[in-house]
Design a protein around this motif. Structure first.
Motif, mmCIF file in Angstrom:
data_model
loop_
_atom_site.group_PDB
_atom_site.id
_atom_site.type_symbol
_atom_site.label_atom_id
_atom_site.label_comp_id
_atom_site.label_asym_id
_atom_site.label_seq_id
_atom_site.Cartn_x
_atom_site.Cartn_y
_atom_site.Cartn_z
ATOM 1 N N LYS A 16 42.449 39.734 38.977
ATOM 2 C CA LYS A 16 42.519 40.482 37.722
ATOM 3 C C LYS A 16 43.867 41.177 37.684
ATOM 4 N N ARG A 44 43.312 28.475 36.837
ATOM 5 C CA ARG A 44 42.982 28.649 35.425
ATOM 6 C C ARG A 44 43.302 30.085 35.026
ATOM 7 N N LYS A 69 54.320 37.485 44.162
ATOM 8 C CA LYS A 69 55.521 36.707 43.849
ATOM 9 C C LYS A 69 55.545 36.164 42.434
ATOM 10 N N LEU A 70 54.369 35.949 41.845
ATOM 11 C CA LEU A 70 54.369 35.250 40.551
ATOM 12 C C LEU A 70 53.444 35.849 39.493
ATOM 13 N N LEU A 71 52.242 36.264 39.895
ATOM 14 C CA LEU A 71 51.226 36.536 38.879
ATOM 15 C C LEU A 71 51.321 37.914 38.248
ATOM 16 N N GLU A 81 49.880 36.915 48.192
ATOM 17 C CA GLU A 81 51.278 36.473 48.109
ATOM 18 C C GLU A 81 51.572 35.925 46.694
ATOM 19 N N ALA A 82 50.639 35.119 46.171
ATOM 20 C CA ALA A 82 50.807 34.553 44.826
ATOM 21 C C ALA A 82 50.888 35.656 43.777
ATOM 22 N N ILE A 88 42.809 35.397 36.431
ATOM 23 C CA ILE A 88 43.269 34.125 36.983
ATOM 24 C C ILE A 88 42.296 33.687 38.067
ATOM 25 N N THR A 89 41.833 32.447 37.983
ATOM 26 C CA THR A 89 41.004 31.926 39.064
ATOM 27 C C THR A 89 41.808 30.884 39.821
ATOM 28 N N LEU A 90 41.771 30.987 41.139
ATOM 29 C CA LEU A 90 42.468 30.034 42.003
ATOM 30 C C LEU A 90 41.445 29.337 42.888
ATOM 31 N N ARG A 147 45.082 39.960 32.322
ATOM 32 C CA ARG A 147 44.843 38.546 32.580
ATOM 33 C C ARG A 147 43.821 38.364 33.687
ATOM 34 N N LYS A 168 46.964 34.273 50.894
ATOM 35 C CA LYS A 168 47.725 33.426 49.959
ATOM 36 C C LYS A 168 47.628 33.954 48.522
ATOM 37 N N ASP A 176 43.706 24.418 42.277
ATOM 38 C CA ASP A 176 43.497 24.531 40.837
ATOM 39 C C ASP A 176 43.713 25.974 40.404
ATOM 40 N N MET A 236 46.058 43.774 35.396
ATOM 41 C CA MET A 236 45.918 44.689 34.256
ATOM 42 C C MET A 236 47.155 45.569 34.111
#
Lengths: 82, 82
Positions: A8, B39, A66-68, A62-63, A44-46, A42, A59, B37, A10
């Motif tokens: 999540k 989403r 670095k990105l989300l 880290e994601a 986001i499901t990984l 947003r 991981k 994956d 926010m």
């Protein structure tokens, strides 16, 4: 094993959220009363393949860093499902 | 009483999610491996004043149907916190 990770992202609580304000006034226009505050972020499901739940969570962290999520304006929370 | 309602709005599982695909390739470029994956959807928090939790949930459901989610492309889940 594959892990289902939910993130999540926010807007920080100290910041204004113009999108949330727009949704709030939209809800009032639609006659839905009693909504005091709205914040929009947003979700986001990984699906992460990793050796352990800890590794998958690392991981995801880290994601997020670095990105989300943008730490200047947003915070994030990670939740492991299953 | 004021209830904290969390709404998750995600693209339907049957549909492609181009934003998720973009995030996935971004993560690979950053060297974060094992992500199978991704989403991307929205996360909305509402503060709703209502007489009961049921009434607050009903309002959140109405808000989701009328404004927050597009049923042609998205599904939503409502979670009551506190």
């Amino acid at each position: 094993m594959t892990y289902n990770v939910q993130i999540k992202v926010m807007p920080l609580k100290e910041l204004l959220d113009p999108q949330g304000k727009a949704v709030m006034s939209g809800l009032n226009s639609l006659g839905i009363s009693g909504v005091e505050d709205v914040r929009v972020g947003r979700h986001i499901t990984l699906q992460i393949t990793a050796d352990s739940e800890d590794q998958a969570k690392h991981k995801a962290d880290e994601a997020s860093k670095k990105l989300l999520a943008n730490p200047v304006m947003e915070y994030y929370e990670i939740e492991m499902v299953n």
